[in-house]
Design a protein around this motif. Structure first.
Motif, PDB file in Angstrom:
ATOM      1  N   LEU A   1      -4.827 -67.611  70.000  1.00 38.44           N
ATOM      2  CA  LEU A   1      -4.787 -66.182  69.656  1.00 38.44           C
ATOM      3  C   LEU A   1      -3.579 -65.548  70.318  1.00 38.44           C
ATOM      4  N   TRP A   2      -2.882 -64.718  69.573  1.00 38.18           N
ATOM      5  CA  TRP A   2      -1.719 -64.015  70.121  1.00 38.18           C
ATOM      6  C   TRP A   2      -2.123 -63.235  71.378  1.00 38.18           C
ATOM      7  N   SER A   3      -3.315 -62.647  71.353  1.00 33.85           N
ATOM      8  CA  SER A   3      -3.776 -61.850  72.505  1.00 33.85           C
ATOM      9  C   SER A   3      -3.968 -62.731  73.742  1.00 33.85           C
ATOM     10  N   ASP A   4      -4.430 -63.973  73.555  1.00 32.36           N
ATOM     11  CA  ASP A   4      -4.569 -64.905  74.690  1.00 32.36           C
ATOM     12  C   ASP A   4      -3.187 -65.313  75.215  1.00 32.36           C
ATOM     13  N   PHE A   5      -2.278 -65.491  74.282  1.00 29.80           N
ATOM     14  CA  PHE A   5      -0.920 -65.922  74.623  1.00 29.80           C
ATOM     15  C   PHE A   5      -0.222 -64.856  75.476  1.00 29.80           C
ATOM     16  N   ILE A   6      -0.311 -63.618  75.009  1.00 32.28           N
ATOM     17  CA  ILE A   6       0.295 -62.481  75.709  1.00 32.28           C
ATOM     18  C   ILE A   6      -0.309 -62.309  77.112  1.00 32.28           C
ATOM     19  N   LYS A   7      -1.632 -62.484  77.168  1.00 30.63           N
ATOM     20  CA  LYS A   7      -2.324 -62.338  78.455  1.00 30.63           C
ATOM     21  C   LYS A   7      -1.823 -63.400  79.435  1.00 30.63           C
ATOM     22  N   TYR A   8      -1.689 -64.614  78.936  1.00 27.10           N
ATOM     23  CA  TYR A   8      -1.202 -65.717  79.778  1.00 27.10           C
ATOM     24  C   TYR A   8       0.207 -65.419  80.294  1.00 27.10           C
ATOM     25  N   LEU A   9       1.067 -64.908  79.422  1.00 24.82           N
ATOM     26  CA  LEU A   9       2.453 -64.629  79.818  1.00 24.82           C
ATOM     27  C   LEU A   9       2.536 -63.433  80.765  1.00 24.82           C
ATOM     28  N   GLY A  10       1.580 -62.527  80.627  1.00 23.69           N
ATOM     29  CA  GLY A  10       1.619 -61.311  81.436  1.00 23.69           C
ATOM     30  C   GLY A  10       2.759 -60.378  81.061  1.00 23.69           C
ATOM     31  N   VAL A  11       3.136 -60.400  79.795  1.00 24.16           N
ATOM     32  CA  VAL A  11       4.226 -59.516  79.352  1.00 24.16           C
ATOM     33  C   VAL A  11       3.668 -58.174  78.899  1.00 24.16           C
TER      34      VAL A  11
END
Ligand SMILES: Nc1nc2c(c(=O)[nH]1)N[C@H]1C(S)=C(S)[C@@H](COP(=O)(O)O)O[C@H]1N2
Ligand SMILES: [Mo]
Length: 195
Positions: A73-83
């Motif tokens: 999920l894009w939302s999981d990806f963004i959360k992981y990156l912390g951007v």
């Protein structure tokens, strides 16, 4: 044959890409501010929980296909990156295709970095091993064969946008051919959820 090919989903390959690295060697870069991270294909399995989203990819050339896409999920990806605090996300493919998406259009919880469709890995023609699926925007915003993802503040004109396609890429009310049912259907604009 895969599900998408079976039902006759069009294959778009503006850059005429012939191949991408084998998935064992497949990597893509993510850049934001001064950070640069490289992900390989297996990272997507190892770091993230795989999720499935049943949604439509809808092309400005007036067709739409419903499929069961699996991946991160894009939302999981963004959360992981912390951007955070970016205005746009720029996507570039292995063949040089590119497109830029507005941050406000990336808040849909149904967006994903897709690696599966049904139980199969996405085949090359449909953007495998890694492609974007952004169901709320015209298909030209869903970059296939992802090579680079950059979080940016200045808009970069992408391949089709350079020929006059809309920069936001919001799906407009119109009539599309539904690839699944082979029927023409009216759509209301925005993500197609009505069929
Ligand atoms: N790399 C790349 N991504 C791309 C394209 C392309 O030509 N090259 N075409 C876009 C367009 S216009 C659409 S509608 C969808 C189509 O996806 P499909 O070829 O899997 O049906 O991919 C999008 N992503
Ligand atoms: Mo498209």
């Amino acid at each position: 044959m895969s599900f998408l090919k079976d039902i006759g989903t069009p294959i778009f390959n503006a850059e005429r890409l012939k191949s991408v690295p084998e998935k064992e060697n497949y990597t893509f870069d993510v850049t934001f501010k001064d950070n640069r991270l490289t992900f390989n294909y297996l990272d997507l399995y190892n770091i993230f929980e795989k999720k499935y989203i049943n949604c439509r990819l809808t092309s400005v050339s007036r067709w739409s296909v419903r499929a069961n896409w699996g991946g991160v999920l894009w939302s999981d990806f963004i959360k992981y990156l912390g951007v955070h605090d970016f205005k746009f996300v720029y996507f570039e493919s292995y063949g040089g295709y590119n497109t830029t998406v507005f941050a406000e259009d990336l808040t849909n919880p149904r967006i994903l970095l897709a690696i599966h469709v049904d139980d199969d890995e996405i085949e090359f023609d449909y953007g495998g091993p890694v492609r974007m699926v952004i169901p709320n925007l015209w298909g030209y915003k869903s970059c296939k064969w992802i090579k680079n993802i950059s979080f940016i503040d200045e808009y970069i004109v992408g391949f089709w946008e350079g020929y006059g396609y809309d920069d936001r890429g919001l799906i407009e009310p119109t009539i599309v051919l539904d690839i699944n049912s082979k029927q023409h259907r009216r759509i209301n604009g925005g993500e197609v959820t009505e069929f």
